[in-house]
Motif scaffolding. Sequence first.
Motif, PDB file in Angstrom:
ATOM      1  N   ASP A   1       1.703   8.512  33.130  1.00 46.83           N
ATOM      2  CA  ASP A   1       2.878   7.886  33.713  1.00 46.83           C
ATOM      3  C   ASP A   1       4.128   8.737  33.572  1.00 46.83           C
ATOM      4  N   GLN A   2       4.017   9.852  32.866  1.00 43.10           N
ATOM      5  CA  GLN A   2       5.190  10.674  32.596  1.00 43.10           C
ATOM      6  C   GLN A   2       5.289  11.823  33.600  1.00 43.10           C
ATOM      7  N   GLU A   3       6.494  12.279  33.779  1.00 44.94           N
ATOM      8  CA  GLU A   3       6.707  13.459  34.600  1.00 44.94           C
ATOM      9  C   GLU A   3       6.215  14.692  33.855  1.00 44.94           C
ATOM     10  N   SER A   4       5.979  15.787  34.586  1.00 41.04           N
ATOM     11  CA  SER A   4       5.633  17.033  33.944  1.00 41.04           C
ATOM     12  C   SER A   4       6.801  17.499  33.094  1.00 41.04           C
ATOM     13  N   GLN A   5       6.519  18.416  32.180  1.00 42.27           N
ATOM     14  CA  GLN A   5       7.571  18.885  31.285  1.00 42.27           C
ATOM     15  C   GLN A   5       8.727  19.504  32.056  1.00 42.27           C
ATOM     16  N   GLU A   6       8.420  20.299  33.075  1.00 44.10           N
ATOM     17  CA  GLU A   6       9.484  20.943  33.862  1.00 44.10           C
ATOM     18  C   GLU A   6      10.309  19.908  34.608  1.00 44.10           C
ATOM     19  N   GLN A   7       9.643  18.953  35.236  1.00 44.91           N
ATOM     20  CA  GLN A   7      10.366  17.909  35.955  1.00 44.91           C
ATOM     21  C   GLN A   7      11.208  17.075  35.003  1.00 44.91           C
ATOM     22  N   PHE A   8      10.641  16.799  33.834  1.00 46.04           N
ATOM     23  CA  PHE A   8      11.366  16.007  32.843  1.00 46.04           C
ATOM     24  C   PHE A   8      12.647  16.706  32.421  1.00 46.04           C
ATOM     25  N   LEU A   9      12.560  17.990  32.098  1.00 48.11           N
ATOM     26  CA  LEU A   9      13.729  18.721  31.621  1.00 48.11           C
ATOM     27  C   LEU A   9      14.792  18.826  32.707  1.00 48.11           C
ATOM     28  N   GLN A  10      14.376  19.035  33.955  1.00 45.46           N
ATOM     29  CA  GLN A  10      15.344  19.110  35.043  1.00 45.46           C
ATOM     30  C   GLN A  10      16.106  17.794  35.185  1.00 45.46           C
ATOM     31  N   SER A  11      15.368  16.690  35.154  1.00 47.39           N
ATOM     32  CA  SER A  11      16.002  15.379  35.289  1.00 47.39           C
ATOM     33  C   SER A  11      16.844  15.046  34.061  1.00 47.39           C
ATOM     34  N   TYR A  12      16.351  15.425  32.888  1.00 46.33           N
ATOM     35  CA  TYR A  12      17.035  15.069  31.649  1.00 46.33           C
ATOM     36  C   TYR A  12      18.370  15.798  31.525  1.00 46.33           C
TER      37      TYR A  12
ATOM     38  N   PHE B   1      29.505  17.027  41.891  1.00 47.35           N
ATOM     39  CA  PHE B   1      28.893  17.315  43.184  1.00 47.35           C
ATOM     40  C   PHE B   1      27.572  18.063  42.993  1.00 47.35           C
ATOM     41  N   ALA B   2      27.588  19.066  42.114  1.00 49.71           N
ATOM     42  CA  ALA B   2      26.367  19.822  41.829  1.00 49.71           C
ATOM     43  C   ALA B   2      25.319  18.931  41.171  1.00 49.71           C
ATOM     44  N   THR B   3      25.758  18.020  40.313  1.00 52.60           N
ATOM     45  CA  THR B   3      24.838  17.095  39.666  1.00 52.60           C
ATOM     46  C   THR B   3      24.178  16.188  40.700  1.00 52.60           C
ATOM     47  N   GLY B   4      24.943  15.765  41.699  1.00 55.79           N
ATOM     48  CA  GLY B   4      24.384  14.928  42.754  1.00 55.79           C
ATOM     49  C   GLY B   4      23.264  15.635  43.496  1.00 55.79           C
ATOM     50  N   PHE B   5      23.464  16.913  43.811  1.00 61.14           N
ATOM     51  CA  PHE B   5      22.412  17.695  44.454  1.00 61.14           C
ATOM     52  C   PHE B   5      21.170  17.751  43.574  1.00 61.14           C
ATOM     53  N   ARG B   6      21.399  17.889  42.284  1.00 64.77           N
ATOM     54  CA  ARG B   6      20.276  18.009  41.352  1.00 64.77           C
ATOM     55  C   ARG B   6      19.512  16.692  41.235  1.00 64.77           C
ATOM     56  N   ILE B   7      20.237  15.590  41.145  1.00 57.86           N
ATOM     57  CA  ILE B   7      19.592  14.288  41.035  1.00 57.86           C
ATOM     58  C   ILE B   7      18.764  13.981  42.282  1.00 57.86           C
ATOM     59  N   CYS B   8      19.300  14.350  43.453  1.00 62.18           N
ATOM     60  CA  CYS B   8      18.592  14.102  44.708  1.00 62.18           C
ATOM     61  C   CYS B   8      17.413  15.059  44.913  1.00 62.18           C
TER      62      CYS B   8
ATOM     63  N   ILE C   1      17.706  18.132  45.888  1.00 64.57           N
ATOM     64  CA  ILE C   1      17.992  19.033  47.001  1.00 64.57           C
ATOM     65  C   ILE C   1      18.067  20.480  46.521  1.00 64.57           C
ATOM     66  N   LYS C   2      18.807  20.687  45.439  1.00 67.29           N
ATOM     67  CA  LYS C   2      18.977  22.017  44.859  1.00 67.29           C
ATOM     68  C   LYS C   2      19.213  21.875  43.364  1.00 67.29           C
ATOM     69  N   ILE C   3      18.497  22.659  42.571  1.00 64.26           N
ATOM     70  CA  ILE C   3      18.623  22.569  41.116  1.00 64.26           C
ATOM     71  C   ILE C   3      19.747  23.489  40.649  1.00 64.26           C
ATOM     72  N   PHE C   4      20.972  22.994  40.720  1.00 60.20           N
ATOM     73  CA  PHE C   4      22.112  23.764  40.221  1.00 60.20           C
ATOM     74  C   PHE C   4      22.056  23.848  38.688  1.00 60.20           C
ATOM     75  N   PRO C   5      22.507  24.976  38.102  1.00 56.21           N
ATOM     76  CA  PRO C   5      22.552  25.094  36.640  1.00 56.21           C
ATOM     77  C   PRO C   5      23.764  24.343  36.087  1.00 56.21           C
ATOM     78  N   VAL C   6      23.735  23.016  36.201  1.00 57.28           N
ATOM     79  CA  VAL C   6      24.899  22.199  35.876  1.00 57.28           C
ATOM     80  C   VAL C   6      25.309  22.353  34.418  1.00 57.28           C
ATOM     81  N   ALA C   7      24.330  22.378  33.519  1.00 54.95           N
ATOM     82  CA  ALA C   7      24.656  22.491  32.097  1.00 54.95           C
ATOM     83  C   ALA C   7      25.381  23.799  31.804  1.00 54.95           C
ATOM     84  N   SER C   8      24.990  24.862  32.485  1.00 51.31           N
ATOM     85  CA  SER C   8      25.644  26.155  32.278  1.00 51.31           C
ATOM     86  C   SER C   8      27.060  26.170  32.829  1.00 51.31           C
TER      87      SER C   8
END
Length: 239
Positions: free
Chosen positions: A100-111, A204-211, A213-220
């Motif tokens: 039921d869990q996302e893959s590790q990569e998907q999890f980290l991107q979403s987290y 705005f970049a976070t919105g793209f990431r949540i959707c 669309i594009k994985i922006f390096p928001v944390a950086s």
Amino acid sequence: MIIGPYINGSAVLLGGIVGALLSHRLPERLRTSMPLIFGAASMCMGIVLVVKVSHMPVMVLSVILGAMLGELCYLEKGIGKLGSKARSLVEIFVKSDPGDQESQEQFLQSYVAIIVLFCASGTGIFGSMHEGMTGDTSVLIAKSFLDLFTAAIFATTLGFAVAVVAVPQLIIQLLLAYGAVFILPLTTPEMQADFSAVGGVLMFATGFRICGIKIFPVASMLPALILAMPISSLWVHFF
């Protein structure tokens, strides 16, 4: 008395727990569509903040330098590791079905995306500083309603680890609220506008990431928030 950060943190905690518990009962279409709505809302909020910028070059320079600094410090990678540890810590107490869990990569991107959304949003930062100066909790209370449902939806796929985000969020907001007494008197409306605009870019970049669309390096990009006001002050002084 500062109460807004506690209300906001409680909303994330409650939403994360309820969402994880009800994950099997929510329709798949709801779990899929709602993050898109939250992502769109985040982008719209970001646009509203960006258009109020006082000095466009300050916003651009802050984002560029902040992103470069974050990448050199491997900030996104570090937050990703913290997210992985948080997931492992939660799984010690709450066993979940791996299927039921996302893959590790998907999890980290979403987290990483929700950490930025909850802990580093312009609304949360401004709301905390605003309450520290005026005692007005309305901004953070309004944000709490949004965070409650956002945390619940994301917890349906990320599990109880979403509730853990309430801890750094509470710490950051309390520090900002109590530190606002010393910070805000040193700022000007122009500096605050540029600061909010930089936060809008991140949202705005976070919105793209949540959707997705594009994985922006928001944390950086987070160091840009630290650089925004000093650069704005220097810009006004020299230009």
